[in-house]
Design a protein around this motif. Structure first.
Motif, PDB file in Angstrom:
ATOM      1  N   PRO A 136     -22.212   7.197  19.889  1.00 54.09           N
ATOM      2  CA  PRO A 136     -21.353   6.290  19.115  1.00 54.09           C
ATOM      3  C   PRO A 136     -20.909   6.902  17.790  1.00 54.09           C
ATOM      4  N   TYR A 137     -19.672   6.621  17.436  1.00 59.20           N
ATOM      5  CA  TYR A 137     -19.107   7.048  16.157  1.00 59.20           C
ATOM      6  C   TYR A 137     -18.458   5.847  15.482  1.00 59.20           C
ATOM      7  N   ARG A 138     -18.438   5.892  14.168  1.00 60.08           N
ATOM      8  CA  ARG A 138     -17.804   4.817  13.402  1.00 60.08           C
ATOM      9  C   ARG A 138     -16.556   5.358  12.695  1.00 60.08           C
ATOM     10  N   TRP A 139     -15.498   4.558  12.709  1.00 63.20           N
ATOM     11  CA  TRP A 139     -14.301   4.904  11.950  1.00 63.20           C
ATOM     12  C   TRP A 139     -14.023   3.810  10.914  1.00 63.20           C
ATOM     13  N   ASP A 140     -13.600   4.240   9.739  1.00 64.43           N
ATOM     14  CA  ASP A 140     -13.261   3.332   8.641  1.00 64.43           C
ATOM     15  C   ASP A 140     -11.831   3.600   8.197  1.00 64.43           C
ATOM     16  N   ILE A 141     -11.085   2.535   7.980  1.00 63.08           N
ATOM     17  CA  ILE A 141      -9.717   2.644   7.478  1.00 63.08           C
ATOM     18  C   ILE A 141      -9.586   1.805   6.207  1.00 63.08           C
ATOM     19  N   GLU A 142      -8.989   2.394   5.200  1.00 61.05           N
ATOM     20  CA  GLU A 142      -8.769   1.707   3.931  1.00 61.05           C
ATOM     21  C   GLU A 142      -7.347   1.959   3.458  1.00 61.05           C
ATOM     22  N   LEU A 143      -6.674   0.887   3.054  1.00 64.92           N
ATOM     23  CA  LEU A 143      -5.333   1.003   2.489  1.00 64.92           C
ATOM     24  C   LEU A 143      -5.430   0.969   0.972  1.00 64.92           C
ATOM     25  N   SER A 172       0.834  -1.206   0.000  1.00 63.07           N
ATOM     26  CA  SER A 172       0.000   0.000   0.000  1.00 63.07           C
ATOM     27  C   SER A 172       0.866   1.252   0.000  1.00 63.07           C
ATOM     28  N   THR A 173       0.392   2.253  -0.672  1.00 66.94           N
ATOM     29  CA  THR A 173       1.102   3.535  -0.732  1.00 66.94           C
ATOM     30  C   THR A 173       0.359   4.646  -0.004  1.00 66.94           C
ATOM     31  N   GLU A 174      -0.888   4.364   0.399  1.00 66.62           N
ATOM     32  CA  GLU A 174      -1.689   5.390   1.056  1.00 66.62           C
ATOM     33  C   GLU A 174      -2.754   4.751   1.929  1.00 66.62           C
ATOM     34  N   GLY A 175      -3.093   5.429   3.030  1.00 67.03           N
ATOM     35  CA  GLY A 175      -4.174   4.983   3.886  1.00 67.03           C
ATOM     36  C   GLY A 175      -5.168   6.105   4.117  1.00 67.03           C
ATOM     37  N   ASN A 176      -6.448   5.747   4.235  1.00 73.58           N
ATOM     38  CA  ASN A 176      -7.506   6.731   4.459  1.00 73.58           C
ATOM     39  C   ASN A 176      -8.226   6.439   5.764  1.00 73.58           C
ATOM     40  N   LEU A 177      -8.485   7.486   6.531  1.00 74.57           N
ATOM     41  CA  LEU A 177      -9.278   7.386   7.763  1.00 74.57           C
ATOM     42  C   LEU A 177     -10.526   8.237   7.613  1.00 74.57           C
ATOM     43  N   ARG A 178     -11.659   7.642   7.930  1.00 73.72           N
ATOM     44  CA  ARG A 178     -12.937   8.349   7.813  1.00 73.72           C
ATOM     45  C   ARG A 178     -13.724   8.165   9.100  1.00 73.72           C
ATOM     46  N   ILE A 179     -14.255   9.279   9.645  1.00 76.19           N
ATOM     47  CA  ILE A 179     -15.065   9.257  10.860  1.00 76.19           C
ATOM     48  C   ILE A 179     -16.478   9.702  10.516  1.00 76.19           C
ATOM     49  N   THR A 180     -17.479   8.912  10.931  1.00 74.76           N
ATOM     50  CA  THR A 180     -18.879   9.264  10.685  1.00 74.76           C
ATOM     51  C   THR A 180     -19.687   9.075  11.955  1.00 74.76           C
ATOM     52  N   ASP A 181     -20.839   9.749  12.033  1.00 75.84           N
ATOM     53  CA  ASP A 181     -21.729   9.535  13.167  1.00 75.84           C
ATOM     54  C   ASP A 181     -22.625   8.339  12.877  1.00 75.84           C
ATOM     55  N   PRO A 233       0.907   4.335   5.333  1.00 76.81           N
ATOM     56  CA  PRO A 233       1.017   3.155   6.190  1.00 76.81           C
ATOM     57  C   PRO A 233       2.341   2.417   5.984  1.00 76.81           C
ATOM     58  N   PRO A 234       2.813   1.733   7.010  1.00 73.43           N
ATOM     59  CA  PRO A 234       3.992   0.869   6.821  1.00 73.43           C
ATOM     60  C   PRO A 234       3.604  -0.344   5.980  1.00 73.43           C
ATOM     61  N   GLN A 235       4.560  -0.918   5.313  1.00 77.45           N
ATOM     62  CA  GLN A 235       4.282  -2.073   4.457  1.00 77.45           C
ATOM     63  C   GLN A 235       4.674  -3.391   5.115  1.00 77.45           C
ATOM     64  N   GLU A 236       5.188  -3.319   6.324  1.00 77.35           N
ATOM     65  CA  GLU A 236       5.543  -4.529   7.060  1.00 77.35           C
ATOM     66  C   GLU A 236       4.412  -4.906   8.020  1.00 77.35           C
ATOM     67  N   THR A 237       4.429  -6.162   8.441  1.00 80.24           N
ATOM     68  CA  THR A 237       3.439  -6.648   9.408  1.00 80.24           C
ATOM     69  C   THR A 237       3.664  -5.987  10.765  1.00 80.24           C
ATOM     70  N   GLY A 238       2.582  -5.572  11.386  1.00 91.82           N
ATOM     71  CA  GLY A 238       2.671  -4.959  12.704  1.00 91.82           C
ATOM     72  C   GLY A 238       1.364  -4.322  13.105  1.00 91.82           C
ATOM     73  N   ILE A 239       1.339  -3.748  14.287  1.00 93.95           N
ATOM     74  CA  ILE A 239       0.150  -3.052  14.798  1.00 93.95           C
ATOM     75  C   ILE A 239       0.421  -1.558  14.751  1.00 93.95           C
ATOM     76  N   ILE A 240      -0.427  -0.833  14.014  1.00 96.15           N
ATOM     77  CA  ILE A 240      -0.261   0.611  13.894  1.00 96.15           C
ATOM     78  C   ILE A 240      -1.180   1.325  14.870  1.00 96.15           C
ATOM     79  N   ARG A 241      -0.759   2.526  15.247  1.00 95.70           N
ATOM     80  CA  ARG A 241      -1.549   3.382  16.142  1.00 95.70           C
ATOM     81  C   ARG A 241      -1.863   4.677  15.407  1.00 95.70           C
TER      82      ARG A 241
END
Length: 269
Positions: free
Chosen positions: A162-169, A118-127, A140-148
């Protein structure tokens, strides 16, 4: 050092330990010389062994986290890239069907990612109604691991909402069917702890007291974040590692519980 002179008839050499009391261990070497015994004893006081053992057990038990999931469910369970099964490249680190709570103003989201290009990551927050509150990008990093991923300070989350977050690489030249493996989402609800958690401090006792309070109150994001920081700062501490692994195991994430955490916190833009 103490020296005793004892007149005896038996002139055979002896070597034996002598225990003077429950708290003092003496190693006594007896030498026979000219019909007399010269006793040299060296003592080492270890204090009350039972008291020390009890202290260590109590300390270990006080550091044992027992996370209590809240009774509140989520609008939909963890889906898509967030499910545990299958060959997924990204997994949300949250409970599967309970609302993950947070008390910090700007919470930190934790996500597992596998090796990727992956070359890019997207974060989206919705109600809860699907209205978009925020959209940001990150590398994003391209190696295996846990990101914060730290939520930006510009987002104002209401308490008990409550809020929803979506992440897409994003990966170049990827087939649409494979793109689903690079998506995940989760829920977050902000709550107030009414100052039950102590302020930040270097004291290990206060840190673990805060962690236990957060765990008992079911504050997932805060517990996860504080424990992750402790693990990164103390990589050789097996107790902290065990607490982290058990926390992830408790929500069915055994397969990724041993995964390393990236030290850098991701800030979206």
């Amino acid at each position: 050092m103490m020296r005793l002179t004892i007149q005896v008839l038996n002139k055979k050499p002896m070597l034996k330990p002598l225990i003077l009391s429950s708290s003092v261990i003496c190693f006594t070497c007896i030498f026979i010389s000219s019909g007399k015994i010269n006793v040299q004893a060296e003592s080492l006081n270890f204090g009350n062994v039972n008291q020390i053992t009890s202290h260590l057990i109590a300390q270990s038990q006080s550091r044992r986290l027992k996370f209590k999931l809240p009774d509140r469910g989520v609008p939909d369970a963890r889906m898509g890239g967030a499910v545990r099964g299958g060959n997924k490249s990204i997994i949300a680190i949250i409970p599967p069907d309970k609302m993950p709570l947070a008390s910090e103003k700007n919470s930190t989201i934790f996500v597992y990612i596998a090796n990727n290009n992956s070359t890019e990551g997207n974060l989206r927050i919705t109600d809860i109604n699907g209205q978009e509150l925020y959209r940001g990008k990150f590398i994003p990093p391209q190696e295996t691991g846990i990101i914060r991923i730290k939520l930006p300070e510009t987002i104002e989350l209401k308490t008990n909402t409550p809020y929803r977050w979506d992440i897409e690489l994003k990966s170049p030249n990827i087939h649409p069917t494979q793109a689903m493996r690079l998506r995940t989402f989760g829920w977050l609800e902000k709550v107030s702890l009414e100052e039950k958690v102590s302020s930040e401090t270097d004291s290990q006792e206060d840190i673990w007291a805060s962690l236990n309070t957060l765990a008992e109150e079911g504050i997932w994001y805060d517990t996860l974040n504080k424990l992750a920081v402790l693990r990164l700062e103390n990589p050789e501490d097996e107790q902290i590692k065990s607490e982290w692994v058990e926390l992830l195991n408790s929500v069915g994430l055994e397969k990724i519980a041993q995964t390393d955490i990236f030290s850098e916190v991701i800030i979206t833009n």
